[in-house]
Design a protein around this motif. Structure first.
Motif, PDB file in Angstrom:
ATOM      1  N   PHE A 110      49.533  36.750  -2.908  1.00  0.00           N
ATOM      2  CA  PHE A 110      50.345  37.107  -1.738  1.00  0.00           C
ATOM      3  C   PHE A 110      50.743  38.566  -1.836  1.00  0.00           C
ATOM      4  O   PHE A 110      50.968  39.085  -2.924  1.00  0.00           O
ATOM      5  CB  PHE A 110      51.606  36.244  -1.663  1.00  0.00           C
ATOM      6  CG  PHE A 110      52.609  36.718  -0.640  1.00  0.00           C
ATOM      7  CD1 PHE A 110      52.408  36.476   0.711  1.00  0.00           C
ATOM      8  CD2 PHE A 110      53.741  37.433  -1.027  1.00  0.00           C
ATOM      9  CE1 PHE A 110      53.322  36.935   1.663  1.00  0.00           C
ATOM     10  CE2 PHE A 110      54.653  37.881  -0.087  1.00  0.00           C
ATOM     11  CZ  PHE A 110      54.442  37.637   1.272  1.00  0.00           C
ATOM     12  N   SER A 111      50.828  39.201  -0.671  1.00  0.00           N
ATOM     13  CA  SER A 111      51.372  40.561  -0.630  1.00  0.00           C
ATOM     14  C   SER A 111      52.068  40.762   0.705  1.00  0.00           C
ATOM     15  O   SER A 111      51.788  40.071   1.692  1.00  0.00           O
ATOM     16  CB  SER A 111      50.269  41.606  -0.812  1.00  0.00           C
ATOM     17  OG  SER A 111      49.382  41.592   0.293  1.00  0.00           O
ATOM     18  N   CYS A 112      52.987  41.696   0.727  1.00  0.00           N
ATOM     19  CA  CYS A 112      53.639  42.091   1.965  1.00  0.00           C
ATOM     20  C   CYS A 112      54.039  43.549   1.843  1.00  0.00           C
ATOM     21  O   CYS A 112      54.076  44.105   0.737  1.00  0.00           O
ATOM     22  CB  CYS A 112      54.852  41.210   2.282  1.00  0.00           C
ATOM     23  SG  CYS A 112      56.178  41.300   1.035  1.00  0.00           S
ATOM     24  N   ARG A 113      54.332  44.153   2.964  1.00  0.00           N
ATOM     25  CA  ARG A 113      54.790  45.536   2.951  1.00  0.00           C
ATOM     26  C   ARG A 113      55.749  45.759   4.097  1.00  0.00           C
ATOM     27  O   ARG A 113      55.741  45.032   5.096  1.00  0.00           O
ATOM     28  CB  ARG A 113      53.622  46.514   3.028  1.00  0.00           C
ATOM     29  CG  ARG A 113      52.737  46.381   4.260  1.00  0.00           C
ATOM     30  CD  ARG A 113      51.599  47.408   4.212  1.00  0.00           C
ATOM     31  NE  ARG A 113      50.751  47.227   3.043  1.00  0.00           N
ATOM     32  CZ  ARG A 113      49.938  48.168   2.565  1.00  0.00           C
ATOM     33  NH1 ARG A 113      49.868  49.350   3.146  1.00  0.00           N
ATOM     34  NH2 ARG A 113      49.192  47.932   1.520  1.00  0.00           N
ATOM     35  N   ALA A 114      56.587  46.751   3.908  1.00  0.00           N
ATOM     36  CA  ALA A 114      57.553  47.160   4.933  1.00  0.00           C
ATOM     37  C   ALA A 114      58.418  45.968   5.370  1.00  0.00           C
ATOM     38  O   ALA A 114      58.796  45.138   4.553  1.00  0.00           O
ATOM     39  CB  ALA A 114      56.841  47.813   6.101  1.00  0.00           C
ATOM     40  N   LEU A 133      66.669  48.683  -7.269  1.00  0.00           N
ATOM     41  CA  LEU A 133      65.486  48.488  -6.434  1.00  0.00           C
ATOM     42  C   LEU A 133      65.823  48.314  -4.953  1.00  0.00           C
ATOM     43  O   LEU A 133      64.927  48.100  -4.144  1.00  0.00           O
ATOM     44  CB  LEU A 133      64.699  47.256  -6.917  1.00  0.00           C
ATOM     45  CG  LEU A 133      63.970  47.413  -8.250  1.00  0.00           C
ATOM     46  CD1 LEU A 133      63.425  46.073  -8.714  1.00  0.00           C
ATOM     47  CD2 LEU A 133      62.852  48.438  -8.130  1.00  0.00           C
ATOM     48  N   TYR A 134      67.092  48.406  -4.601  1.00  0.00           N
ATOM     49  CA  TYR A 134      67.492  48.275  -3.202  1.00  0.00           C
ATOM     50  C   TYR A 134      67.114  49.564  -2.482  1.00  0.00           C
ATOM     51  O   TYR A 134      67.725  50.608  -2.673  1.00  0.00           O
ATOM     52  CB  TYR A 134      68.994  48.004  -3.131  1.00  0.00           C
ATOM     53  CG  TYR A 134      69.578  47.896  -1.740  1.00  0.00           C
ATOM     54  CD1 TYR A 134      68.780  47.711  -0.612  1.00  0.00           C
ATOM     55  CD2 TYR A 134      70.954  47.957  -1.555  1.00  0.00           C
ATOM     56  CE1 TYR A 134      69.326  47.599   0.656  1.00  0.00           C
ATOM     57  CE2 TYR A 134      71.526  47.845  -0.298  1.00  0.00           C
ATOM     58  CZ  TYR A 134      70.698  47.677   0.807  1.00  0.00           C
ATOM     59  OH  TYR A 134      71.255  47.568   2.062  1.00  0.00           O
ATOM     60  N   GLY A 135      66.088  49.475  -1.638  1.00  0.00           N
ATOM     61  CA  GLY A 135      65.600  50.651  -0.936  1.00  0.00           C
ATOM     62  C   GLY A 135      65.463  50.429   0.550  1.00  0.00           C
ATOM     63  O   GLY A 135      66.150  49.578   1.137  1.00  0.00           O
ATOM     64  N   LEU A 136      64.572  51.178   1.153  1.00  0.00           N
ATOM     65  CA  LEU A 136      64.365  51.122   2.597  1.00  0.00           C
ATOM     66  C   LEU A 136      63.385  50.000   2.939  1.00  0.00           C
ATOM     67  O   LEU A 136      62.299  49.909   2.361  1.00  0.00           O
ATOM     68  CB  LEU A 136      63.816  52.459   3.093  1.00  0.00           C
ATOM     69  CG  LEU A 136      64.696  53.678   2.788  1.00  0.00           C
ATOM     70  CD1 LEU A 136      63.945  54.959   3.120  1.00  0.00           C
ATOM     71  CD2 LEU A 136      66.006  53.594   3.566  1.00  0.00           C
ATOM     72  N   ASN A 137      63.770  49.165   3.893  1.00  0.00           N
ATOM     73  CA  ASN A 137      62.908  48.039   4.265  1.00  0.00           C
ATOM     74  C   ASN A 137      61.519  48.496   4.701  1.00  0.00           C
ATOM     75  O   ASN A 137      60.529  47.814   4.453  1.00  0.00           O
ATOM     76  CB  ASN A 137      63.547  47.221   5.390  1.00  0.00           C
ATOM     77  CG  ASN A 137      64.808  46.501   4.944  1.00  0.00           C
ATOM     78  OD1 ASN A 137      65.073  46.368   3.745  1.00  0.00           O
ATOM     79  ND2 ASN A 137      65.597  46.051   5.899  1.00  0.00           N
ATOM     80  N   ARG A 138      61.446  49.644   5.337  1.00  0.00           N
ATOM     81  CA  ARG A 138      60.150  50.116   5.839  1.00  0.00           C
ATOM     82  C   ARG A 138      59.302  50.767   4.752  1.00  0.00           C
ATOM     83  O   ARG A 138      58.152  51.123   4.993  1.00  0.00           O
ATOM     84  CB  ARG A 138      60.364  51.111   6.987  1.00  0.00           C
ATOM     85  CG  ARG A 138      61.052  52.408   6.594  1.00  0.00           C
ATOM     86  CD  ARG A 138      61.208  53.339   7.778  1.00  0.00           C
ATOM     87  NE  ARG A 138      61.840  54.602   7.407  1.00  0.00           N
ATOM     88  CZ  ARG A 138      63.133  54.818   7.336  1.00  0.00           C
ATOM     89  NH1 ARG A 138      63.971  53.815   7.618  1.00  0.00           N
ATOM     90  NH2 ARG A 138      63.616  56.004   6.994  1.00  0.00           N
ATOM     91  N   ASN A 139      59.877  50.923   3.561  1.00  0.00           N
ATOM     92  CA  ASN A 139      59.168  51.604   2.474  1.00  0.00           C
ATOM     93  C   ASN A 139      59.116  50.731   1.220  1.00  0.00           C
ATOM     94  O   ASN A 139      59.429  51.170   0.121  1.00  0.00           O
ATOM     95  CB  ASN A 139      59.837  52.933   2.140  1.00  0.00           C
ATOM     96  CG  ASN A 139      59.822  53.901   3.298  1.00  0.00           C
ATOM     97  OD1 ASN A 139      60.845  54.108   3.946  1.00  0.00           O
ATOM     98  ND2 ASN A 139      58.680  54.474   3.581  1.00  0.00           N
ATOM     99  N   GLN A 140      58.714  49.479   1.386  1.00  0.00           N
ATOM    100  CA  GLN A 140      58.631  48.565   0.250  1.00  0.00           C
ATOM    101  C   GLN A 140      57.279  47.852   0.248  1.00  0.00           C
ATOM    102  O   GLN A 140      56.667  47.631   1.293  1.00  0.00           O
ATOM    103  CB  GLN A 140      59.765  47.535   0.273  1.00  0.00           C
ATOM    104  CG  GLN A 140      59.764  46.656   1.516  1.00  0.00           C
ATOM    105  CD  GLN A 140      60.857  45.609   1.506  1.00  0.00           C
ATOM    106  OE1 GLN A 140      61.271  45.138   0.452  1.00  0.00           O
ATOM    107  NE2 GLN A 140      61.336  45.241   2.702  1.00  0.00           N
ATOM    108  N   PHE A 141      56.815  47.515  -0.945  1.00  0.00           N
ATOM    109  CA  PHE A 141      55.542  46.829  -1.136  1.00  0.00           C
ATOM    110  C   PHE A 141      55.726  45.769  -2.216  1.00  0.00           C
ATOM    111  O   PHE A 141      56.363  46.028  -3.243  1.00  0.00           O
ATOM    112  CB  PHE A 141      54.452  47.808  -1.589  1.00  0.00           C
ATOM    113  CG  PHE A 141      54.125  48.888  -0.592  1.00  0.00           C
ATOM    114  CD1 PHE A 141      53.029  48.774   0.240  1.00  0.00           C
ATOM    115  CD2 PHE A 141      54.931  50.016  -0.507  1.00  0.00           C
ATOM    116  CE1 PHE A 141      52.730  49.769   1.145  1.00  0.00           C
ATOM    117  CE2 PHE A 141      54.638  51.014   0.403  1.00  0.00           C
ATOM    118  CZ  PHE A 141      53.528  50.894   1.232  1.00  0.00           C
TER     119      PHE A 141
END
Length: 279
Positions: A110-114, A133-141
């Motif tokens: 499984f994979s997801c992004r953003a 690890l709390y970052g931007l939802n649009r910049n996560q993988f």
């Protein structure tokens, strides 16, 4: 550092694993993304429960759930956390690691992004237990899968400060064969089919005073059926062992049917036990 998805006792980082295990291809990749630094790491060699997430995490009321998840007992686990300069794209970091893993035989589950991953806060706090690890939802993988039978997890995120963070983990359901004798002496029951017969032959060769017990487990509807199925499964393992060279008088067979915890896995299986007189 507490992590919700892990339970068990972490051991000191100085504990060594076999030299051919746990080679960090991530560290090799990140040498091409400087400046970078290792922020934290752990090597854990005690059995523990592992929450394997094979879908995005969603919040429903006060709970965090996934459409596809599995609770597993793992024998070894290693993770590392890196900080990477904002000079690099989080997407480029993620893709480079994925290229390397796939060259090693990584099969993605499984994979997801953003935003398709959901909230980065959920991953950071409620999955990994690492607020950094709390970052931007649009910049996560996120990616997870297996290589050589071992589970791998990768999470890459860019924070609002534009700094990138990389978290990777590898979990194995197998003990290193080097530590099997010590675990048997301690009373552990080890799944026979996790290892090839020649591994057990080698262990018996190194411990000529030992004989081992193969105990069949099965979860059929009646005790009689369960014990018979467990016996058949244990007999089959013994036949494989003797074909590999294990002497017949070095192994005994029994079955308990369903009269033992099923470890959340209601399938026939065979465990190896060292009888008390050899411990």
């Amino acid at each position: 550092m507490n992590k919700i998805w892990l339970t068990g006792v972490a051991v000191a980082l100085s504990l060594a694993l076999p030299s051919n295990a746990w080679a960090s291809s991530v560290a090799d990749v990140l040498r091409g993304f400087q400046p970078s630094r290792l922020m934290d790491q752990s090597v854990e060699t005690e059995p523990q429960q592992f929450w394997w997430l094979k879908s995005a995490v969603k919040r429903i009321g006060s709970d965090y759930v996934a459409d596809n998840e599995e609770r597993l007992e793992v024998q070894r686990l290693r993770w590392e956390l890196y900080e990477i300069s904002s000079n690099h794209s989080e997407a480029a970091i993620y893709e480079r690691i994925m290229e390397t893993w796939k060259a090693e035989g990584y099969e993605e589950t499984f994979s997801c992004r953003a935003v398709s991953c959901g909230s980065s806060q959920h991953w950071a706090v409620h999955v990994f237990g690492i607020p950094m690890l709390y970052g931007l939802n649009r910049n996560q993988f996120y990616s997870t899968g297996k290589v050589d039978g071992n589970i791998r997890v990768l999470y890459v995120v860019r924070r609002g400060t534009q700094t990138n963070y990389v978290y990777w983990l590898e979990a194995s359901q197998q003990l290193s064969s080097d530590v099997i004798p010590d675990r048997l002496r301690a009373g552990a029951a080890i799944r026979a089919t996790d290892y090839e017969p020649d591994v057990w032959l080698d262990i018996l060769d190194r411990h000529p005073e030992w004989s081992l017990m193969l105990v069949g487990h099965d979860y059929s509807s009646s005790l009689g059926q369960a014990r018979a199925a467990g016996q058949a499964a244990a007999d089959q393992v013994r036949d494989r062992w003797t074909s590999a060279g294990v002497a017949g008088d070095r192994v005994n067979v029994d079955s308990v049917g369903y009269l033992a915890p099923n470890d959340a896995n209601p399938q026939a299986r065979v465990k190896v036990i060292l009888p008390p007189q050899y411990r």
